[in-house]
Design a protein around this motif. Structure first.
Motif, PDB file in Angstrom:
ATOM      1  N   LEU A   8       0.050  25.420 -23.576  1.00  0.00           N
ATOM      2  CA  LEU A   8      -0.287  24.643 -24.778  1.00  0.00           C
ATOM      3  C   LEU A   8      -0.218  25.509 -26.033  1.00  0.00           C
ATOM      4  N   HIS A   9      -0.398  26.810 -25.857  1.00  0.00           N
ATOM      5  CA  HIS A   9      -0.388  27.670 -27.037  1.00  0.00           C
ATOM      6  C   HIS A   9       0.996  27.724 -27.683  1.00  0.00           C
ATOM      7  N   SER A  10       2.046  27.849 -26.868  1.00  0.00           N
ATOM      8  CA  SER A  10       3.409  27.858 -27.427  1.00  0.00           C
ATOM      9  C   SER A  10       3.706  26.563 -28.168  1.00  0.00           C
ATOM     10  N   GLN A  11       3.209  25.464 -27.584  1.00  0.00           N
ATOM     11  CA  GLN A  11       3.455  24.181 -28.237  1.00  0.00           C
ATOM     12  C   GLN A  11       2.779  24.162 -29.616  1.00  0.00           C
ATOM     13  N   TYR A  12       1.556  24.679 -29.669  1.00  0.00           N
ATOM     14  CA  TYR A  12       0.850  24.751 -30.954  1.00  0.00           C
ATOM     15  C   TYR A  12       1.631  25.617 -31.937  1.00  0.00           C
ATOM     16  N   LEU A  13       2.080  26.788 -31.503  1.00  0.00           N
ATOM     17  CA  LEU A  13       2.790  27.687 -32.416  1.00  0.00           C
ATOM     18  C   LEU A  13       4.042  27.026 -32.990  1.00  0.00           C
ATOM     19  N   PRO A 348       7.679  21.435 -21.424  1.00  0.00           N
ATOM     20  CA  PRO A 348       8.871  21.573 -22.275  1.00  0.00           C
ATOM     21  C   PRO A 348       9.193  23.006 -22.675  1.00  0.00           C
ATOM     22  N   GLU A 349       8.171  23.861 -22.766  1.00  0.00           N
ATOM     23  CA  GLU A 349       8.385  25.227 -23.239  1.00  0.00           C
ATOM     24  C   GLU A 349       8.806  26.181 -22.114  1.00  0.00           C
ATOM     25  N   LEU A 350       8.889  25.693 -20.885  1.00  0.00           N
ATOM     26  CA  LEU A 350       9.265  26.562 -19.751  1.00  0.00           C
ATOM     27  C   LEU A 350      10.713  27.034 -19.942  1.00  0.00           C
TER      28      LEU A 350
END
Ligand SMILES: *Cc1c(COP(=O)(O)O)cnc(C)c1O
Length: 371
Positions: A8-13, A348-350
């Motif tokens: 979730l952190h990558s999505q936030y960034l 999605p960020e994988l």
């Protein structure tokens, strides 16, 4: 290499500026509970899923309760839910004053089995809550036929299936109402709890809204006793930013699922997810079945790969439902699956390298022989 179950952190960034700005706007506006950001969310979400009305609320569990209350559930009314799902689907029935009746799930798709539903119908049955579990639609045609034959309502539990389609039609458009969760880890997630219920009936929408707002749409007008289940302005503003990305994230999930299918095509002793031909699956979870699941999970963990079991004990076998007196033979498919299922990282960020590492590791672990 470390591969977390979700990120979730990558999505936030990736959305940091927009999200931070949305949050500060709500604070500047003091629009903390309901207000214009919530109105914007309801209109936007209704249009995204093609529903006439969207009533936001505190979380997905409450959205199910609100829908049942508005449909007029009474004490003793029976509602059929799948044996294998998140507990919200069942506990909401009890919380709304009804009686939970479990039906078995399909061994391969994990969704509620229409044949089992038929066997559970009594003169007290009022409704069915199919769950589009893991992101794959339940068998709606058969369920609709059953609901028409016995005059039952259907509330679709879409908590794991935002934008999934059944025979080309968006889920949530088949029943009287559809329930959504925006818990942070869902395909569309807030930064706290959030939920909504959609419907094409204006009358039902009004009942649901009234119930969620203490039984009154205006101050001093409490027609009934309701509850307090409202969406925060901050969560709505965050969802308004993220909602625009949902279609793109969904296709990333679909690409990743196709790639897992390809990477794992020759892996021994694994059952890959079965996708029915009528489904547009949105891959909330990529769930495989493996023998000796707990060992596989432990070995993947030792290789830095986080996995989850959704859900390790089917609902009828939990202490919370022991009063129903069920035995494993009552739900043979749910029981068979609960010791074999394993959810592997898909979000999605994988990135491609991590995904290959996961697939390669699963292949290695399952190719070993143990005696
Ligand atoms: C997440 C979920 C819900 C509702 O969840 P909340 O955490 O209350 O928002 C309901 N049903 C299913 C199947 C879910 O996965």
């Amino acid at each position: 290499m470390e591969v977390p179950f979700s990120d979730l952190h990558s999505q936030y960034l990736s959305l940091k500026e927009e999200i931070d700005k949305a949050i500060s706007t709500v604070i500047e506006d003091s629009a903390f509970v309901r207000g214009r950001h919530v109105d914007e969310f309801e209109a936007g979400y209704a249009s995204l899923v093609g529903a006439d009305h969207c009533v936001s609320c505190a979380n997905g569990t409450e959205s199910l309760v609100i829908a049942m209350k508005a449909l007029g559930i009474r004490p003793g009314d029976e509602v059929i839910v799948p044996a294998h799902t998140w507990i919200s689907t069942a506990e909401s029935v009890t919380n709304a004053g009804g009686k939970v009746v479990f039906a078995d799930t399909d061994k391969n798709t994990f969704t509620i089995c229409p044949r089992s539903v038929r066997e559970k119908i009594t003169s007290k049955t009022v409704g069915i809550i199919p769950v589009h579990l893991y992101g794959q639609p339940a068998e709606m045609d058969e369920l609709l036929e059953i609901s028409q034959k016995y005059s039952l309502w259907i509330i679709e539990d879409c908590a794991q299936a935002h934008l999934a389609k059944y025979k080309g039609e968006m889920v949530g458009s088949f029943g009287q109402a559809a329930s959504y969760s925006f818990y942070p880890g869902k395909n569309l997630g807030a930064m706290g709890d959030a939920g909504a219920v959609t419907t094409n009936s204006g009358v039902l929408a009004e009942h649901m809204r009234r119930y969620s707002l203490h039984g009154g749409l205006k101050k001093g007008e409490h027609l009934i006793e309701g509850t307090n289940s409202r969406l925060d302005g901050i969560q709505a503003a965050i969802l308004n930013v993220k909602m625009k990305k949902l279609a793109g994230w969904t296709s990333k999930r679909q690409d990743l699922a196709r790639r897992y299918n390809w990477l794992l095509r020759e892996t021994p002793r694994i059952d890959l997810p079965l996708v029915t031909k009528w489904s547009t699956h949105v891959w909330h979870l990529y769930v495989v079945k493996v023998p000796d699941r707990d060992r596989v999970r432990k070995e993947l963990n030792e290789r830095g790969i986080q996995t989850i079991i959704n859900y390790p004990v089917s609902l009828p076998f939990l202490p919370a439902y022991s009063h129903l007196g069920h035995i494993y033979d009552d739900f043979p498919n749910a029981f068979h699956n609960q010791s074999r299922i394993l959810s592997i990282p898909l979000y999605p960020e994988l990135n491609a390298a991590s995904q290959e590492y996961v697939a390669h590791s699963i292949d290695k672990v399952l190719s070993q022989t143990y005696n």
